[in-house]
Design a protein around this motif. Structure first.
Motif, mmCIF file in Angstrom:
data_model
loop_
_atom_site.group_PDB
_atom_site.id
_atom_site.type_symbol
_atom_site.label_atom_id
_atom_site.label_comp_id
_atom_site.label_asym_id
_atom_site.label_seq_id
_atom_site.Cartn_x
_atom_site.Cartn_y
_atom_site.Cartn_z
ATOM 1 N N GLN A 91 -17.228 -17.696 -18.190
ATOM 2 C CA GLN A 91 -18.164 -16.657 -18.855
ATOM 3 C C GLN A 91 -18.185 -16.793 -20.497
ATOM 4 O OE1 GLN A 91 -19.463 -13.937 -17.215
ATOM 5 N NE2 GLN A 91 -20.472 -13.820 -18.961
ATOM 6 N N VAL A 92 -17.073 -17.330 -21.026
ATOM 7 C CA VAL A 92 -17.154 -17.519 -22.392
ATOM 8 C C VAL A 92 -18.327 -18.586 -22.824
ATOM 9 C CG1 VAL A 92 -15.599 -18.684 -24.200
ATOM 10 C CG2 VAL A 92 -14.583 -17.031 -22.712
ATOM 11 N N ALA A 93 -18.305 -19.548 -22.068
ATOM 12 C CA ALA A 93 -19.365 -20.562 -22.276
ATOM 13 C C ALA A 93 -20.894 -19.833 -22.275
ATOM 14 C CB ALA A 93 -19.275 -21.652 -21.352
ATOM 15 N N ALA A 94 -21.115 -18.993 -21.236
ATOM 16 C CA ALA A 94 -22.284 -18.272 -21.228
ATOM 17 C C ALA A 94 -22.451 -17.323 -22.137
ATOM 18 C CB ALA A 94 -22.336 -17.490 -19.724
ATOM 19 N N ASP A 95 -21.359 -16.523 -22.601
ATOM 20 C CA ASP A 95 -21.635 -15.657 -23.700
ATOM 21 C C ASP A 95 -21.795 -16.281 -25.001
ATOM 22 O OD1 ASP A 95 -21.052 -13.679 -21.758
ATOM 23 O OD2 ASP A 95 -18.803 -13.315 -22.526
ATOM 24 N N THR A 96 -21.123 -17.448 -25.161
ATOM 25 C CA THR A 96 -21.652 -18.164 -26.406
ATOM 26 C C THR A 96 -23.031 -18.559 -26.620
ATOM 27 O OG1 THR A 96 -19.321 -19.014 -26.486
ATOM 28 C CG2 THR A 96 -20.974 -20.425 -27.631
ATOM 29 N N LEU A 97 -23.517 -19.074 -25.391
ATOM 30 C CA LEU A 97 -25.068 -19.486 -25.356
ATOM 31 C C LEU A 97 -25.837 -18.263 -25.633
ATOM 32 C CD1 LEU A 97 -25.107 -22.349 -22.491
ATOM 33 C CD2 LEU A 97 -24.808 -22.712 -25.014
ATOM 34 N N ASP A 98 -25.308 -17.326 -25.098
ATOM 35 C CA ASP A 98 -26.071 -15.976 -25.201
ATOM 36 C C ASP A 98 -26.117 -15.567 -26.785
ATOM 37 O OD1 ASP A 98 -27.936 -13.520 -24.381
ATOM 38 O OD2 ASP A 98 -25.810 -12.497 -24.615
ATOM 39 N N LEU A 107 -24.415 -20.601 -16.294
ATOM 40 C CA LEU A 107 -22.991 -20.157 -16.338
ATOM 41 C C LEU A 107 -22.616 -18.723 -15.784
ATOM 42 C CD1 LEU A 107 -22.939 -22.050 -19.976
ATOM 43 C CD2 LEU A 107 -22.322 -22.985 -17.597
ATOM 44 N N ASP A 108 -23.385 -17.959 -16.105
ATOM 45 C CA ASP A 108 -23.306 -16.470 -15.711
ATOM 46 C C ASP A 108 -23.001 -16.387 -14.163
ATOM 47 O OD1 ASP A 108 -23.119 -14.876 -18.095
ATOM 48 O OD2 ASP A 108 -25.361 -14.710 -18.025
ATOM 49 N N CYS A 109 -23.649 -17.132 -13.359
ATOM 50 C CA CYS A 109 -23.634 -17.162 -11.971
ATOM 51 C C CYS A 109 -22.353 -17.970 -11.572
ATOM 52 C CB CYS A 109 -24.861 -18.057 -11.294
ATOM 53 S SG CYS A 109 -26.344 -17.140 -11.421
ATOM 54 N N LEU A 110 -21.939 -18.953 -12.253
ATOM 55 C CA LEU A 110 -20.729 -19.744 -11.829
ATOM 56 C C LEU A 110 -19.446 -18.881 -12.358
ATOM 57 C CD1 LEU A 110 -21.273 -23.319 -13.295
ATOM 58 C CD2 LEU A 110 -20.634 -22.951 -10.952
ATOM 59 N N ALA A 111 -19.582 -18.067 -13.452
ATOM 60 C CA ALA A 111 -18.593 -17.169 -13.733
ATOM 61 C C ALA A 111 -18.319 -15.974 -12.586
ATOM 62 C CB ALA A 111 -18.513 -16.398 -15.004
ATOM 63 N N ALA A 112 -19.483 -15.548 -12.104
ATOM 64 C CA ALA A 112 -19.284 -14.539 -11.031
ATOM 65 C C ALA A 112 -18.728 -15.191 -9.860
ATOM 66 C CB ALA A 112 -20.607 -13.831 -11.012
ATOM 67 N N ALA A 113 -19.200 -16.308 -9.471
ATOM 68 C CA ALA A 113 -18.714 -16.978 -8.296
ATOM 69 C C ALA A 113 -17.234 -17.527 -8.316
ATOM 70 C CB ALA A 113 -19.732 -18.178 -7.983
ATOM 71 N N ALA A 114 -16.951 -17.896 -9.646
ATOM 72 C CA ALA A 114 -15.456 -18.128 -9.533
ATOM 73 C C ALA A 114 -14.618 -16.838 -9.714
ATOM 74 C CB ALA A 114 -15.340 -18.895 -10.845
ATOM 75 N N ALA A 115 -15.006 -15.847 -10.157
ATOM 76 C CA ALA A 115 -14.346 -14.511 -10.223
ATOM 77 C C ALA A 115 -14.096 -13.907 -8.770
ATOM 78 C CB ALA A 115 -14.962 -13.498 -10.972
ATOM 79 N N VAL A 116 -15.332 -13.856 -8.030
ATOM 80 C CA VAL A 116 -15.167 -13.611 -6.481
ATOM 81 C C VAL A 116 -14.213 -14.134 -5.671
ATOM 82 C CG1 VAL A 116 -16.497 -13.353 -4.366
ATOM 83 C CG2 VAL A 116 -17.525 -12.397 -6.612
ATOM 84 N N SER A 117 -14.594 -15.737 -6.035
ATOM 85 C CA SER A 117 -13.677 -16.831 -5.242
ATOM 86 C C SER A 117 -12.199 -16.487 -5.620
ATOM 87 C CB SER A 117 -14.027 -18.091 -5.804
ATOM 88 O OG SER A 117 -13.084 -19.067 -5.085
#
Length: 168
Positions: free
Chosen positions: A32-39, A5-15
């Motif tokens: 990013q919210v989903a990744a942060d929630t899991l973290d 999910l962190d990778c998807l957040a970064a890729a979506a931000a760059v896109s």
């Protein structure tokens, strides 16, 4: 799951920054919210103890982000053209960064299991939560409800649940 999910957040931000806001279906924030929630769930979780229950309340927006991401992952798994970039990123990450390698079906199943635990709504859950919140006595009724909760988790295919030689 969090790393994906962190990778998807970064890729979506760059896109988004390069003028392709829909390339990863969602904007970067839900990923990013989903990744942060899991973290946060992982970091707040105490060490496992046999027969223990950990109660955590999540804000609705965090659950909504997890559901949105699950929807995108399902679309990617089901070969939706709009989610092709998500499919490629998740497939490559899961195949190259996990031992043993994992497929997108397993990634989707992992997030489904996470949501199953977070959203399990049985009378037993309410009984256990009420007892824990009110610092009530862990009597036979509590233990029975806890065992019912563990049984529901096992029935959902969740590992690490008491009764299978592990802790919760």
């Amino acid at each position: 799951m969090q790393e994906i999910l962190d990778c998807l957040a970064a890729a979506a931000a760059v896109s988004h920054d390069h003028g392709e806001p829909d390339k990863y279906v969602l904007p970067h924030l839900p990923y990013q919210v989903a990744a942060d929630t899991l973290d946060r769930i992982r970091s707040d979780m105490p060490p496992p103890r046999r027969g223990a229950v950990f109660l955590m309340v999540l804000p609705a927006f965090e659950l909504e982000a997890l559901w949105e991401v699950l929807g995108v992952l399902r679309r990617a798994r089901d070969a939706d053209d709009a989610a092709a970039e998500v499919y490629d990123l998740v497939r490559d990450y899961a195949m190259r960064c996990f031992l043993p390698p994992r497929g997108i079906d397993e990634v989707v199943a992992d997030l489904e299991r996470i949501l199953a635990v977070l959203l399990l709504d049985l009378p037993a859950v309410r009984m256990v939560a009420t007892t824990l919140l009110l610092d009530g006595e862990c009597d036979d009724a509590f233990r029975s409800a806890r065992d019912e909760l563990f049984a529901a988790w096992r029935a959902a295919g969740l590992s690490g649940i008491p009764g299978r030689g592990a802790s919760s």
